[in-house]
Design an enzyme around this catalytic site. Structure first.
Site, short mmCIF file in Angstrom:
data_model
loop_
_atom_site.label_atom_id
_atom_site.label_comp_id
_atom_site.label_asym_id
_atom_site.label_seq_id
_atom_site.Cartn_x
_atom_site.Cartn_y
_atom_site.Cartn_z
N ASP A 144 -100.94 83.49 -8.36
CA ASP A 144 -100.31 83.74 -7.32
C ASP A 144 -99.36 83.12 -6.33
O ASP A 144 -100.21 81.31 -6.11
CB ASP A 144 -101.29 84.68 -5.99
CG ASP A 144 -101.70 86.47 -6.41
OD1 ASP A 144 -100.87 86.64 -7.86
OD2 ASP A 144 -102.07 86.37 -6.42
N HIS A 150 -101.07 95.79 5.07
CA HIS A 150 -101.40 95.76 6.67
C HIS A 150 -101.62 95.97 7.72
O HIS A 150 -102.40 95.89 8.34
CB HIS A 150 -100.71 93.98 6.53
CG HIS A 150 -101.32 92.70 5.64
ND1 HIS A 150 -99.49 92.71 4.40
CD2 HIS A 150 -101.31 92.00 5.67
CE1 HIS A 150 -100.06 91.72 3.94
NE2 HIS A 150 -100.86 90.91 4.87
#
Length: 764
Positions: A611, A704
């Site tokens: 990532d 989120h």
């Protein structure tokens, strides 16, 4: 005389009190009054720390329950209509805009289902702000949802503390915003004539409350600005200064020189410049200040290293020589928001290393000591101790590892190039994995439950054995793998139950890092991170992730992704060294990760995700050689880490919460990339990535936010993408890892996502 100033202080509390109370409020465990009172308590503590240290110019309005830019949107009634339909309190509107809100109807309340506003990185930091969203119907008003800057100034005044309120300036506020999806023809800066009267009204109310000076931040002055933007400053600040307050225009994070024409001769009381990030700008910026206040940003607000008093005092003395003692302010380079609260809370750090650090509370002391020195007071003992600390770090064997430095010489073009181009690799991978159209996967982590945190804490404290902890982790992996198989995901992950943080976990297993116990920094909302600190040359003594990945693969026949954090993100989400270049630190990390990637492949893990969500964050703020050099070494770092594998090994990467350029990620040559997309409502963003040559997943739901998208919502979203995107290159995945979510949300959201992918397989 010379004055001392802090541009902003961490709002989270020394023991993360803000996070704990805010999340308790969201979970219904405390009421709004308790939350509000905790905010007052934290503000009072912060003001007292600074006053007791001897700071003369203390900030107010630097506190926020979520994000300071979002606070300004609420203050000025920049609230999209969808948040106003549910009779929410102002603080609940704030939270709904920041994180979304979804709740079922009750006997006394109606159902609520709204998505969050877009969240992006604050310049090149790891702090995220909530992007203001404007439309043709935006109606700027002051006071509809309170007068936070006035209230907090009066709150401090009632405690006997005079403060200087902090405001994000109007040009930066509009520039950093965006147009709503229904008003894409709207240029946010065209709203400046409507916004300025509201700013003036706010300044007038501050003046009525007793304020004499305001810190007004215009951080976009360190960006590449068109003349149409630069030309707005003179008329804007002529307007604002007419209120009669001393305005100190504040810049930080970079070099202002290319935009000096915009601020030369501005009708303000003074200027602040960041001489930590850009000391070379001193002479030129000093020339445009004239007889105004000159605020010298000399104590680093972005990193944890002690200020070098000798070097800092040279710049301060230079400022005094030019402007005189009564015009110079010694200050932090930026808000201290980006640093941990207090080094004194660290009881386990090696004493030698600890002596090199300075957290927010200590930085306040540094500012005061440097100010006293500038006033001619005797601080020779403090200067001597500082010099000894700087010397200790420079000469330490902890800092320098000749073997690592030698290995950097091995890096060449061959080491950073895959064996075959992507089309050849793709053919090999399709034969090996035989994945369906619209393959589904997740980004990596699954919920970090209370049970996981409790057992990790027990293991850390020695209350359970390593064997007991390993057994617990295996059971957690069993649960995650079984769930993914049940809902029909195609490429699985092990869920990362053993990991505390995506950078800290790796840093703890690499040489060259140090770690804190309470070194928390706000990333966004209630999400805090404890960045590792790179104290020396980095190397990998042993494998870091192979054991858990191999176990996870052993219990499923589906491909299991090995999960790693990339070199640039490990660098950017740590506190980096300031004594060698970031390029060298990134390449050291890339070599360590190359060893890990190769070990994973040897162990049979042949889908590996590395990532790089911080790739865009690290991009220098201005175009030019520094930016092109960064893009080259950042991409090279990724390729060094990932290019030692066979064609059939599939390399993935992930990016989130940044305005990405397809060319930035194209240079990485990953086989599959996944990009945060759920909050992007500009159709052009899809088009920008439609020609990306390798495979891609545009993140389909916001991890989120606690809200759960329906299957129909996923189908609509994928359908929009398929209008411009090739079905045989598209992966289906969330925006990011799922560690912050609860299992009920994860189960339903992922099930709906997989069902939507199956729907499209039937259509193609």
């Amino acid at each position: 005389m010379v004055a001392s100033s802090v541009l902003g202080f961490p709002r989270i509390g020394g023991q993360r009190e803000l996070k704990k109370t805010t999340e308790s409020y969201w979970n219904g465990k405390v009421d709004q009054e308790t939350l509000v009172n905790k905010g007052k308590e934290l503000r009072s503590t912060n003001w007292k720390i600074q006053k007791d240290a001897g700071v003369e110019i203390i900030p107010s309005n630097d506190f926020s329950f979520y994000d300071q830019v979002l606070d300004l949107s609420l203050l000025f009634n920049v609230v999209p209509e969808r948040y106003l339909k549910f009779n929410l309190s102002p603080i609940d509107i704030l939270f709904a805009m920041g994180r979304g809100l979804q709740r079922k109807a009750t006997e006394t309340t109606e159902a609520v289902d709204v998505t969050a506003l877009e969240m992006v990185k604050w310049f090149d930091s790891n702090y995220h702000y909530v992007r203001p969203t404007f439309s043709h119907s935006t109606d700027f008003q002051l006071g509809k949802f309170g007068l936070k800057p006035v209230d907090e100034y009066l709150e401090a005044k009632a405690q006997g503390i005079e403060t200087r309120p902090v405001l994000l300036g109007p040009i930066s506020y509009l520039y950093l915003g965006k147009s709503d999806k229904d008003s894409l023809d709207l240029e946010p800066l065209s709203l400046l004539p409507k916004l300025l009267p509201v700013y003036k009204e706010l300044l007038s109310k501050l003046k009525e409350a007793g304020v004499t000076s305001v810190q007004i931040d215009e951080p976009i002055l360190v960006l590449d600005l068109e003349e149409s933007v630069r030309s707005l400053y003179k008329s804007t600040y002529d307007e604002l200064s007419s209120v009669g307050l001393d305005l100190v225009l504040t810049t930080y994070f970079g070099d202002v020189r290319p935009n000096l024409d915009a601020i030369k001769g501005l009708n303000v009381a003074g200027f602040h410049f960041d001489f930590v990030r850009s000391p070379e700008q001193f002479d030129e910026v000093a020339e445009i200040v004239g007889d105004k206040i000159f605020s010298v940003g000399i104590v680093d607000g972005r990193n944890i290293w002690k200020a070098d008093f000798a070097k800092a005092s040279e710049i301060i003395s230079k400022a005094i020589a030019k402007f005189g003692e009564d015009k110079v302010i010694v200050a932090s380079s930026s808000s201290l928001l980006h640093t941990p609260v207090d080094l004194n809370s660290e009881k386990k750090l090696d004493a030698t290393i600890k002596d090199w650090f300075s957290f927010a509370t200590q930085k306040v002391d540094e500012i005061v000591i440097l100010t006293k020195n500038a006033k001619g007071e005797d601080v020779s003992a403090e200067f001597a101790a500082n010099a000894a600390s700087i010397k200790s770090r420079t000469e330490s064997s902890i800092t320098n590892n000749p073997k690592v430095q030698s290995r950097l010489g091995e890096i060449n073009e061959s080491l950073s190039t895959r064996k075959s181009p992507f089309p050849t690799r793709l053919e090999s991978q399709q034969k090996k994995y035989n994945l369906p159209l619209f393959p589904t996967t997740t980004i990596g982590s699954f919920p970090q439950t209370k049970d996981i945190r409790v057992n990790r804490n027990k293991f850390t404290k020695g209350e359970i054995t390593a064997e007991q902890y390993d057994d617990f982790i295996k059971k957690e992996i069993d649960t995650v793998v079984k769930f993914q198989e049940e809902i029909g995901l195609d490429v699985l992950v092990h869920g990362e139950p053993e990991r505390n943080d995506m950078v800290q976990y790796f840093g703890e297993q690499l040489d060259g890092f140090a770690f804190t116990t309470n070194g928390w920094v706000q990333s966004y909302g209630s999400r805090y991170v404890r960045p590792p600190i790179i104290v020396g040359d980095v190397s990998r003594p042993k494998a870091m992730t192979v054991k858990e990945s191999v176990y996870a693969q052993s219990i499923t026949s589906k491909p299991m992704k090995g999960m790693l954090t990339g070199p640039v993100t490990c660098l950017r989400w740590s506190f980096p060294r300031n004594d060698i270049s970031q390029k060298l630190q990134s390449l050291q990390l890339s070599l360590a990760l190359r060893d890990e990637v190769n070990d994973l492949e040897k162990a049979g893990i042949t889908v590996i995700q590395v990532d790089e969500p911080a790739l865009r964050e690290g991009l220098p703020l201005r175009s030019g050689k520094e930016r092109s050099d960064y893009l080259n070494w950042a991409a090279q770092s990724f390729r060094v880490a990932t290019s030692g594998v066979e064609d059939s090994t599939q390399i993935h990467s992930h990016f989130c919460y940044s305005d990405l350029d397809p060319n930035h990620i194209k240079a990485l040559d990953a086989d599959v990339v996944s990009i945060e997309f759920s909050k992007k409502d500009d159709p052009n963003y899809i088009q920008e990535f439609s020609n990306y040559p390798n495979h891609i997943g545009l993140g389909l739901f916001d991890i989120h936010s606690p809200r759960i998208p329906s299957k129909e919502e996923f189908i609509k979203r994928i359908g929009e993408i398929m209008k411009v995107y090739s079905a045989n290159k598209f992966w289906v995945n969330p925006d990011c890892g799922l560690k912050t979510r609860g299992w009920p949300e994860v189960r339903e959201s992922l099930t709906n996502m997989v069902d939507a992918a199956k729907y499209f397989r039937d259509q193609y």
